[in-house]
Every structure is written in structure tokens, then in C-alpha cells.
Design an enzyme around this catalytic site. Structure first.
Site, short mmCIF file in Angstrom:
data_model
loop_
_atom_site.label_atom_id
_atom_site.label_comp_id
_atom_site.label_asym_id
_atom_site.label_seq_id
_atom_site.Cartn_x
_atom_site.Cartn_y
_atom_site.Cartn_z
N ASP A 679 0.84 -1.30 -0.20
CA ASP A 679 0.07 0.09 0.02
C ASP A 679 0.83 1.27 0.03
O ASP A 679 0.59 2.21 -0.81
CB ASP A 679 -0.87 -0.10 1.19
CG ASP A 679 -2.04 1.17 1.26
OD1 ASP A 679 -2.83 1.09 0.23
OD2 ASP A 679 -1.86 2.10 2.01
N LYS A 683 1.28 4.39 -2.84
CA LYS A 683 1.39 5.97 -2.90
C LYS A 683 2.64 6.59 -3.06
O LYS A 683 2.44 7.70 -3.79
CB LYS A 683 1.30 6.20 -1.08
CG LYS A 683 -0.23 5.62 -0.45
CD LYS A 683 -0.26 5.79 1.06
CE LYS A 683 -1.55 5.10 1.64
NZ LYS A 683 -1.53 5.40 2.74
#
Length: 818
Positions: A679, A683
Site C-alpha cells: 500500500d 502511494k
């Protein structure tokens, strides 16, 4: 003395006629009696037209005739005492008998001439005026019925006769003087020719009757009583925020009425214009409303435009060819031809090269116009000096009008920006040298959206409305709705902005409403009124609603909405999303989304993709847009990992801190979904792309912080066992950091065209040393922020801050900044 004209809705029912009588009671207190002009009862003219056409086709019309007769009789019985009813009902019955005989003649001949049609239509005004005059006589004994065919004289052009002004003025004055002290109730719309055959005055004929009488009698003002509060900035049936105008000049009113403002019609104003008699548009059903004054020398207005008018069904004819270039008299020949055949040209535009002419006509006239042109210019067409005329149907006209346009730069730019941003394609443009009017032709299907968008653009003192369609009703979605509900009064007062939720969908139910969804009870409405969720249908219905300033809000973490983004952009709808899947997939997809949004003039905002509610994406964009050069970006963008390392102190074991984070809801059900860095990688990938790098997922290197045994554990329970077995590994890392007076941080870095995520030990001089809770932090080292980086720090997770970030993106759509 005033002329009062009452339209069809004002005489259309018992209630409206009662309101009319109250208005006359106040007006009767003036020194001179008013002259009252009446239209047919609402809907009657259309019924008379239908009956005449049916009779000409040999069809039965008796039901319509009976309905009209019954409407008049019902009013008489309701508003007249029984003793006064019989003579009125008898006279009306004679009218209806005459009408029936006339229709029977049309039926027998199966032919409807314009002369016969005028006579049929005249019974609408005759019946209503006779009826109302006798009702009024109970309250005003001086009331007199006056058939306008006695004193308004025209030529013999049936359907739209031209008034003989000199003779009419003489006859009107004579009739008025012979009825001194009387309250005249005059039939609108109808007149007669030299042979005393009934003629009609065309569209808006009753208004025209009032203006003719007002001019002949030098009235103080002409009052047009209708069912709306004066002339408004736009059609209130299309624009809910339309408001009434206090004053208009004659030219402004004529421009607005010519292009569809049906409150008043251009011919009405001509006699008043010549005599400088004020015209007042008032509301029968709101008699206290001051009304809109149309007058000579209207006071200056602060509004950039006075109004937006529209014609909702129009056709355009395109005529092109080399035979037009430099050909003197070509336009005169073309438009004289159309004029002779009574084809009204609404709008004309011609290319500067004289190679083409485009003009707009009513759809009913389009085929006739093309046939006439083909015959008239047969030689030019055969010689291929002209191309065959082309017709485009399904179009509409939008016009902005105002005297201030001539003195205000940027009006046309604002108009076309509002249309372009909402995906409205303009087929043709016309602007007169007087600059009182800019007219555009566009698709009929886009008219409502266009008028609302343009109204929002020009009347900035009103709240701009964003129409949003929301996917996802989890924590973020629910919190967003709460924030919207609380904050809307502030936005309306301080930002002139309204956010209206038009659609909501989750995986089970979806609800779309053309009137918007109340946020006070959206969950109940979705459950009770919602239909089975279908994302394809939801998006299709959103597009079909064709609203201005439209925003699609994706509050999910699902891959399913992402393939719809491109089609949504192409429908000129902005996208706001906290779903990072779209921007972290292939670079080609990321770039396509960006380019498509830019091409169609809409926004693509995804601030919450990187740091929940933190302004990271916007800060990076502002730095780059202002010309700063990014040297290095360092970031901690995982609230979960931030929490774990901020609490990994003292005697606490690593697996205990991870368990604690899970119990507090900071991690996914399987903590490895956070701890594997995937994750975080997404980003960093989005940040790198926004910084100008064409990165793919493989271009971001990730240092794995977990031993392989932990990653490969078959279950979450087994994962925790393996994590406990590796306590020494994590304890050693912690002790090493503490010994050197440092702390452990999992840091992403973008520098020299490379992106990485690594576990580091940082000392007190590093901006990431002092971090607490689940905070995220990012530092930008740039040419301007070289010695001391620009740091953004704050909560990087949680429904409240993420919803706030989505909220901020929504209100930034269209350039609105909080």
C-alpha cells in the site's frame, strides 16, 4: 388609465377568476376605469386548433367541444347567482352552436382554410371575455363586453394579420369615448379585415391587443397579468434558482422574448415602444408582487447580463459552396425567398469567407425551406457551385441578453467556458454588432444543463451548485455525508456554493433522484426507495441526467469503478476519488485519465490517494506549477506502520504492538496487507508519477521488514506465531536504534529518478524523528526549500480526515477554493 391584460391561466378556473376580480377592485379605485383584455381559458386555444384539424381530417371532435362548453358552464354556475345565469348560459350556448356548425362545415368539406381556422379560434376569446364580463358585472355594474373585431382592423392575411394602425386608433378612441365611464372587457387576439371577416393577430395576440389599445388611448401603463413573477433571469421550469428582474429596457425585453421568453412577445412591445408606455409583467396569483417593468430609460443594472432565454426545438440549415463567394445579392435572394413563403428565420450566421451560411428555422419549416432552396438555386446546385442544403434537427437556441454586455469585457469568454466545461457542443454562434445578445445553437438534450451552467456562471451572487454522485457508504462515505450536512450553510454563506447529492450507491442498493437526496435520511431512502445496485446502470443514469457541474465521487477501495472513469470524463463529469487503484495501476492508464480529464475540461482530484486528508498532492502540484524543482521527496505514508514503530519502545515486543494496532482498527484483518509495504508502494508510485516520472510498480523498490516465515504463514494466527518467534530480530533492531539515540522509521524516498521504501534509523536532526500516533509525514526538498525542507505532517488515516480530504476535493471542482 391602465390597460390590464389577463392570460389564459388567469381566466382558467373559478379560483383564478376570483383573483382577477380582486385585482380589478383595487384598480377600479383609480380616477379612470381600466380597460381589461382577456385571453381564452387556458388550454382552450389548443383544443380549438385540435378540433379544427380533426374536422378537416373527418375525425370526431365532439368530446373536445363538449369539454370546452362544460368548462365555461361550470364557471358560470360557480360564480354567478342562479338568477343571473340564464342569459349568460344562453349566449354562450349560441356561441357553441355557431362553433359546432362551423366545425361541421369544415368536416363536410374536409378542408381547413386559414380564414376558417381564425374564425374557429376566435370563439376562445369571445366565450371567455363574455363570461368574465358578466361575472364582473355583479361587482362592477359598469362592466361592458367588447368584441375587438368592431374596432381593431387588419389586412386579409389570416393567421397573422397586420394591423391598420391609423384606422384602428380612430375606431378605438371612438369606441372608448362612446363608452365613457364603462369598464371595458375586450377580446384579445382577434380582429377583422375590411370585409369584416375575423382575423387573428398571431402568437401573443392578446398581449398585442393590449398594446394596440394602450397606444391608441395613451394609457399610463400596460399591465400583463400572467402566472409567473414577472420576467425572470431564466425559465424557472429549467432553472430553479432563476429570479425576477425589476426592470428591463424595451430592447432587452424584445431580445429575451424573441428567443423564447414566453411571458411577453416582441410585437406586443412595438406600439408601447413608440409611445414610451411602460409595460408591467405581474402575477395574478401573487398580486402583491411589484412586477417587472419594461420601460424607456431603465435604470442601470449591476448585472453583467439581464437574462438567459431559450428556444427548445429548432432546426438549422447549412448552405455552402463557391457560388456564394463574392456573389452580390445572394443572401437577399435566399432570405427574400423564405420571407415570401412566411418562413421565419430565427438566427443567421455566415462565415467570413462567404463560403457558407447557416440559419435556424422552426422544425416544421425545415423541409419546406430545403425544397424551396433546391428549386430556387437549381442551376447552381447542378453546376456544383452550391452543395445540397443540409438540415440538422434536435437542436435548441440559448441566448444571453443585456445592455451591459457591450461595456463588460469577457462576457463571451464566460459563456463559452461554462458551456465547454460542461461538455456542451456549440453548433453555431450569432452576435449582433449592438452586443445586446449572444446566441448559440446546441443539442436540445443539452439545453437544461447549458442554461443552468450559464446561469451559475453569470449570477455569481447565487450559490453555484455541484451535483455529486457517490459510490461507497462505508465509514468514509457516511462521514462525508455528515460533514456535508453540517457544512452546507457555511459554504452557502461564505463560498456561494451548494453541494447536492443526486445519487448514492453501495454494493447492495443504489438510488438516483432528479430532485436530490436529503442527507438527513439518506440511509432510509437508499434502503426503502433504492433499487438493486448495478454500477453500469448507475453510471448510465448519471450521464442521462445530464446535469451541469457534475462530480462522480468514488469512496471505495474496489477495482470495479476504475474502468468507468474514462467514460465519465468523456461525458464532461469530474471525478473525485480516494480509491488509489486507478492511479497506481499501469502508467498508461494513469496518463490516459489525466489527458482525458484535461481534454474534456473537467477535474480529476485524488488528494486522499496518498495521505488521507493531508494536502500532499496539492502541495506537490503547486510547487511544480510555480516553477520549483523537486530534488528529493521523503515520506512516511502508512498510518499503520507509523503507529507500530512509534509505540515499539521499552519492553514492548513487536508482535504485541502489531496485535494492539489491529485491535484498534489501524490494520487490515490480515496485518501483512499493511506490513508488506504494498500500500505504501502505491502511494509512492502516485507521488512519483505526479512528480513527472513515468514509473511502473516495479520501479519502486521495497525493503521487506518482515522475515520470510512471517510473510509465508498460511493463516493470520500462524503469522502471529512466526512474528513472536522472531522477537529477537525486531528487539535487536530496536536496541541498535536506541543505542545510537535513533528511532526506527519505514521511509519512502524519491531522488535522482529512483524510488525506494526502506527501514531506516534516524536521529533527532531528521524531520521524521519526532512522530507520534499514526501520523503521516512528508518532506519536500526543492530549489526553494533546499536548507530546510517543506514538511507536511498530520493524521494519515481515519474516516474523519479522509472524508474531509474528499470534501475538499469536491469543493475545489470547477476552480472553487475553500
Amino acid at each position: 388609465m391602465n390597460i390590464l391584460k389577463f392570460g389564459g391561466t388567469s381566466v382558467g378556473s373559478v379560483e383564478s377568476i376570483s383573483a382577477l376580480l380582486n385585482i380589478l377592485a383595487k384598480e377600479n379605485q383609480q380616477q379612470e376605469k381600466p380597460v381589461v383584455v382577456l385571453s381564452a381559458m387556458s388550454g382552450v386555444t389548443n383544443l380549438l386548433t385540435s378540433m379544427a384539424e380533426k374536422a378537416a381530417l373527418g375525425e370526431d371532435y365532439s368530446a373536445e367541444l363538449k369539454a370546452i362548453e362544460q368548462r365555461h358552464f361550470d364557471v358560470i354556475r360557480a360564480l354567478l347567482p342562479a338568477s343571473a345565469q340564464n342569459p349568460v348560459l344562453t349566449k354562450l350556448k349560441l356561441y357553441f352552436n355557431d362553433l359546432e356548425e362551423l366545425l361541421q362545415a369544415v368536416f363536410n368539406l374536409q378542408e381547413l382554410s386559414l380564414q376558417a381556422k381564425d374564425l374557429v379560434l376566435s370563439y376562445g376569446e369571445r366565450c371567455s371575455t363574455f363570461m368574465v364580463s358578466h361575472i364582473a358585472k355583479q361587482q362592477f355594474p359598469e362592466a361592458v363586453f367588447a368584441d375587438a373585431t368592431q374596432f381593431i382592423k387588419t389586412d386579409g392575411q389570416f393567421g397573422q394579420a397586420k394591423v391598420d394602425t391609423q384606422l384602428t386608433d380612430f375606431l378605438v378612441k371612438d369606441f372608448y369615448e362612446n363608452n365613457a365611464g364603462k369598464m371595458l372587457f375586450v377580446t384579445g387576439f382577434i380582429a377583422s379585415n375590411d370585409a369584416n371577416r375575423v382575423t387573428t393577430l398571431g402568437r401573443g395576440g392578446s398581449d398585442y391587443t393590449a398594446a394596440i389599445l394602450g397606444s391608441a388611448l395613451n394609457a399610463s401603463e400596460i399591465q400583463i397579468w400572467t402566472d409567473v413573477n414577472g420576467m425572470m433571469t431564466a425559465d424557472p421550469r429549467i432553472v430553479k434558482k432563476a429570479f425576477s428582474l425589476e426592470e428591463l429596457s424595451y430592447i432587452e425585453a424584445m431580445e429575451l422574448s424573441y428567443f423564447g421568453a414566453k411571458v411577453i412577445y416582441p410585437p406586443t412591445m412595438t406600439p408601447a415602444f413608440l409611445k414610451k408606455i411602460p409595460i408591467v409583467i405581474k402575477n395574478t396569483f401573487d398580486a402583491d408582487f411589484k412586477g417587472t417593468y419594461i420601460l424607456h430609460g431603465a435604470k442601470p443594472s449591476p448585472l453583467p447580463i439581464k437574462g438567459i432565454s431559450s428556444i427548445d426545438d429548432i432546426s438549422i440549415i447549412n448552405l455552402a459552396g463557391s457560388g456564394m463567394v463574392g456573389k452580390a445579392g445572394f443572401s437577399g435572394r435566399l432570405f427574400s425567398l423564405l420571407s415570401r413563403e412566411q418562413i421565419n428565420v430565427v438566427l443567421i450566421t455566415q462565415s467570413s469567407s462567404e463560403h457558407s451560411i447557416t440559419f435556424a428555422v422552426k422544425p416544421d419549416d425545415a423541409v419546406k425551406a430545403v425544397n424551396l432552396i433546391s428549386k430556387e438555386f437549381d442551376l447552381e446546385l447542378k453546376a456544383e457551385k452550391l452543395q445540397q442544403p443540409e438540415v440538422e434537427n434536435g437542436l435548441a437556441v440559448l441566448a444571453i441578453v443585456g445592455e451591459n454586455m457591450k461595456r463588460t469585457p469577457g462576457i463571451s469568454g464566460k459563456l463559452f467556458h461554462a458551456l465547454g466545461r460542461n461538455g456542451v457542443n456549440v453548433h453555431a454562434i450569432a452576435q449582433g454588432s449592438s452586443e445586446y445578445n449572444i446566441s448559440v445553437i446546441l443539442a436540445k438534450a443539452d439545453l437544461s444543463k447549458a442554461v443552468n451552467a450559464v446561469h451559475d456562471a453569470f449570477y455569481t451572487e447565487l450559490n453555484k451548485t455541484l451535483h455529486i454522485f457517490c459510490l461507497g457508504t462505508g465509514n468514509i462515505g457516511k462521514t462525508l455525508f455528515k460533514q456535508l450536512q453540517v457544512q452546507m450553510p457555511f459554504l452557502a454563506k461564505n463560498n456561494d456554493l451548494q453541494v447536492k447529492v443526486m445519487g448514492i450507491s453501495n454494493t447492495r442498493k443504489m438510488l438516483l433522484s432528479p430532485n436530490g437526496i436529503a442527507l438527513e435520511n439518506w440511509e432510509e431512502m437508499l434502503t426503502v426507495q433504492g433499487e438493486t445496485a448495478n454500477l453500469t446502470d448507475f453510471v448510465a443514469q448519471m450521464k442521462a441526467m445530464n446535469l451541469p457541474n457534475c462530480v462522480f465521487v468514488d469512496n471505495t477501495a474496489s477495482p470495479q469503478p476504475v474502468p468507468f472513469y474514462q467514460g465519465i470524463f468523456e461525458a464532461s463529469i469530474s471525478v473525485v476519488t480516494c480509491n488509489k487503484i486507478g492511479n497506481s495501476a499501469s502508467f498508461e492508464q494513469y496518463e490516459t485519465f489525466k489527458n482525458t480529464a484535461r481534454k474534456f475540461g473537467v477535474d480529476f482530484y485524488y488528494e486522499t490517494n496518498v495521505g488521507a486528508g493531508l494536502p500532499i498532492i496539492r502541495t506537490l502540484k503547486d510547487l511544480m506549477m510555480s516553477g520549483d524543482k523537486i530534488a528529493r521527496i521523503e515520506a512516511i505514508l502508512s498510518g499503520t506502520i507509523s503507529y507500530i514503530f512509534n509505540h515499539f519502545k521499552g519492553d514492548a515486543a513487536f508482535h504485541e504492538i502489531v496485535k494492539e494496532a489491529q485491535e484498534l482498527g489501524y490494520t487490515e484483518p490480515d496485518p501483512r496487507d499493511d506490513l508488506n509495504g504494498k500500500d505504501f508502494m502505491r502511494k509512492m508510485l502516485i507521488l512519483a508519477r505526479d512528480a513527472g516520472y513515468a514509473f511502473e510498480e516495479a520501479d519502486v523498490s521495497i525493503q521487506n521488514m518482515l522475515p520470510d516465515a512471517c510473510l509465508q504463514a498460511p493463516t493470520v494466527e500462524e503469522f502471529y506465531k512466526q512474528l513472536a518467534l522472531n522477537t529477537d530480530y525486531f528487539t535487536k533492531l530496536k536496541q541498535e536504534a536506541e543505542a545510537s539515540k535513533k528511532v526506527l522509521r519505514y521511509i519512502g524516498k524519491l531522488e535522482d529518478g529512483k524510488a525506494s521504501i526502506t527501514l531506516q534509523m534516524v536521529d533527532e536532526n531528521h524531520p521524521f524523528y519526532m512522530l507520534s500516533g499514526s501520523d503521516n509525514i512528508i518532506s519536500f526538498t526543492t530549489d526553494r526549500y533546499k536548507v530546510r525542507p517543506l514538511v507536511v505532517k498530520g493524521p494519515g488515516a481515519g474516516a474523519e480526515v479522509t472524508a474531509a480530504g474528499v470534501f475538499a476535493d469536491i469543493i475545489n471542482v470547477g476552480g472553487e477554493r475553500a
